[in-house]
Scaffold this active site. Structure first.
Site, mmCIF file in Angstrom:
data_model
loop_
_atom_site.group_PDB
_atom_site.id
_atom_site.type_symbol
_atom_site.label_atom_id
_atom_site.label_comp_id
_atom_site.label_asym_id
_atom_site.label_seq_id
_atom_site.Cartn_x
_atom_site.Cartn_y
_atom_site.Cartn_z
ATOM 1 N N THR A 118 3.656 13.550 6.097
ATOM 2 C CA THR A 118 3.898 13.543 4.651
ATOM 3 C C THR A 118 3.653 14.917 4.050
ATOM 4 O O THR A 118 2.670 15.567 4.383
ATOM 5 C CB THR A 118 2.919 12.552 3.992
ATOM 6 O OG1 THR A 118 3.246 11.257 4.452
ATOM 7 C CG2 THR A 118 2.981 12.610 2.483
ATOM 8 N N GLY A 140 -2.327 5.621 4.578
ATOM 9 C CA GLY A 140 -2.249 5.357 3.148
ATOM 10 C C GLY A 140 -3.159 4.238 2.678
ATOM 11 O O GLY A 140 -3.702 4.298 1.566
ATOM 12 N N ARG A 145 6.461 -2.392 2.779
ATOM 13 C CA ARG A 145 5.172 -1.684 2.671
ATOM 14 C C ARG A 145 5.324 -0.385 1.868
ATOM 15 O O ARG A 145 6.266 0.377 2.043
ATOM 16 C CB ARG A 145 4.660 -1.378 4.076
ATOM 17 C CG ARG A 145 3.291 -0.689 4.123
ATOM 18 C CD ARG A 145 3.411 0.808 4.253
ATOM 19 N NE ARG A 145 2.108 1.428 4.475
ATOM 20 C CZ ARG A 145 1.907 2.731 4.423
ATOM 21 N NH1 ARG A 145 2.915 3.556 4.165
ATOM 22 N NH2 ARG A 145 0.725 3.236 4.626
ATOM 23 N N VAL A 146 4.394 -0.167 0.960
ATOM 24 C CA VAL A 146 4.349 1.078 0.201
ATOM 25 C C VAL A 146 2.987 1.718 0.471
ATOM 26 O O VAL A 146 1.966 1.019 0.492
ATOM 27 C CB VAL A 146 4.518 0.799 -1.315
ATOM 28 C CG1 VAL A 146 4.240 2.048 -2.140
ATOM 29 C CG2 VAL A 146 5.933 0.282 -1.602
ATOM 30 N N GLY A 147 2.984 3.020 0.689
ATOM 31 C CA GLY A 147 1.734 3.716 1.007
ATOM 32 C C GLY A 147 1.090 4.354 -0.212
ATOM 33 O O GLY A 147 1.415 4.042 -1.361
ATOM 34 N N ASP A 148 0.196 5.273 0.063
ATOM 35 C CA ASP A 148 -0.535 5.962 -1.001
ATOM 36 C C ASP A 148 0.295 7.045 -1.690
ATOM 37 O O ASP A 148 0.046 7.392 -2.849
ATOM 38 C CB ASP A 148 -1.783 6.643 -0.410
ATOM 39 C CG ASP A 148 -1.384 7.688 0.628
ATOM 40 O OD1 ASP A 148 -0.627 7.343 1.559
ATOM 41 O OD2 ASP A 148 -1.785 8.856 0.489
ATOM 42 N N THR A 193 -2.687 13.010 2.820
ATOM 43 C CA THR A 193 -1.798 12.568 3.882
ATOM 44 C C THR A 193 -2.644 11.782 4.872
ATOM 45 O O THR A 193 -3.860 11.924 4.911
ATOM 46 C CB THR A 193 -1.073 13.752 4.558
ATOM 47 O OG1 THR A 193 -0.302 13.269 5.665
ATOM 48 C CG2 THR A 193 -2.021 14.810 5.044
ATOM 49 N N GLY A 194 -1.996 10.940 5.658
ATOM 50 C CA GLY A 194 -2.735 10.113 6.609
ATOM 51 C C GLY A 194 -2.557 8.636 6.287
ATOM 52 O O GLY A 194 -1.574 8.254 5.637
#
Ligand code: SD4
Length: 324
Positions: free
Chosen positions: A186, A240, A214-217, A237-238
């Site tokens: 990211t 989420g 799915r939605v991340g951070d 990053t990483g």
């Protein structure tokens, strides 16, 4: 009195008295510089030096932090070899490439898109959401409809290589996030322009082979990105899920507001994630940060994280310290 001026004054007082109050303590670690930096500066997660070069050279010409940060991350959104951002990004487990992105401007405004398909530059759609709608976040079909209405071109983002890798993954269907994906992941970027104004952007295709939906951070304001022009900015990053649960980027900015250097703030936020997640050995999480004086920092759970930094026409890759 503005906080920055206060710090400068307090620093002088400390020197005169021969004392160093802890919140002004100097950090001599390689990822922190404590003297006021020359502006402008662009930093980005990982070794995305083409992106910082683009943003930095625009900033040198007097471009605003907001324009520079958008143009900077667009370099990686268009990079077909980067399988974690934009076009060419790895799909979810059902073969859909779904993109998450957000942007924040120095005036505290924010825009975001989540689960956006078939649009190469989600960051630009996020900027449109910020500037042309009364909302902050648009999702899925609605985000796509908005993008098309605003002239963005619909295109297939699944490259042959990403499709091949996905089909290979389908054979075992083992879901195990890889700690540092070939040092490309990211992109979160923070820019501070000649006027000292700060903007940030974060854009990703999310975790490879994630569940559909799915939605991340990364597109969540405060988690993947946060900017407060009075204090500084942070990006993550990483994994989420871990970053979201700690509202990581907001935490980093608030720690800086309370006197931590960017380096100290990133470290403390990572320590918070470590403390709250017994399984922290199994995933990576990383932060970068910049403050109003142009000091920068970065920290991660696992070794292997670095950030790209453009300043004074120099573009370097800075290796970060890690918890483990
Ligand atoms: C996410 N934080 O979707 C992103 C992906 C990432 O290293 O940065 N992976 O959770």
């Amino acid at each position: 009195m503005k906080r920055r001026n206060f710090i400068k004054k307090a620093g002088i007082t400390g020197a005169v008295l021969g004392t160093t109050p802890s919140i002004f303590a100097q950090d001599f670690s390689p990822n922190s510089n404590t003297k006021k930096s020359t502006l402008p500066i662009a930093i980005a997660t990982w070794n995305f030096h083409e992106a910082t070069k683009k943003a930095g050279s625009l900033l040198d010409k007097g471009t605003s932090a907001l324009d520079a940060v958008e143009q900077g991350v667009m370099v990686e959104e268009a990079n077909l070899k980067n399988t974690t951002v934009g076009n060419g990004g790895a799909p979810d487990r059902d073969g859909n490439v779904t993109l998450d992105a957000c942007i924040m401007s120095p005036n505290g405004n924010a825009g975001s898109v989540v689960y956006l398909k078939n649009i190469e530059h989600p960051v630009s759609v996020a900027r449109k959401v910020m500037e042309d709608t009364p909302h902050v976040m648009l999702a899925g079909e609605g985000a796509l409809q908005f993008a098309i209405q605003n002239g963005f071109k619909k295109q297939n983002l699944l490259t042959e290589d990403s499709e091949k890798a996905w089909k290979e993954w389908l054979k075992e269907k083992e879901y195990k996030p890889i700690i540092n994906i070939e040092n490309h992941d990211t992109i979160g970027m923070l820019c501070i322009d000649k006027d000292g104004d700060i903007a940030g952007a974060c854009t990703t295709s999310g975790l490879a082979y994630k569940m559909n939906g799915r939605v991340g951070d990364s597109p969540i304001i405060g988690s993947g990105l946060y900017v407060d022009n009075e204090v500084g900015g942070a990006a993550a990053t990483g994994m989420g899920e871990a970053i979201m649960k700690s509202v990581g980027s907001f935490l980093v900015v608030e720690l800086m507001r309370n006197g931590r250097s960017p380096q100290e703030a990133c470290k403390e936020a990572i320590e918070r994630i470590v403390k709250k997640n017994d399984n922290h050995n199994d995933f990576q999480a990383c932060f970068i940060a910049i403050n109003k004086d142009g000091e920068v920092g970065g920290y991660s759970i696992h070794d292997g994280f670095s950030y790209a930094k453009y300043q004074d026409s120099e573009n370097e890759n800075v290796k970060c310290k890690s918890y483990l």
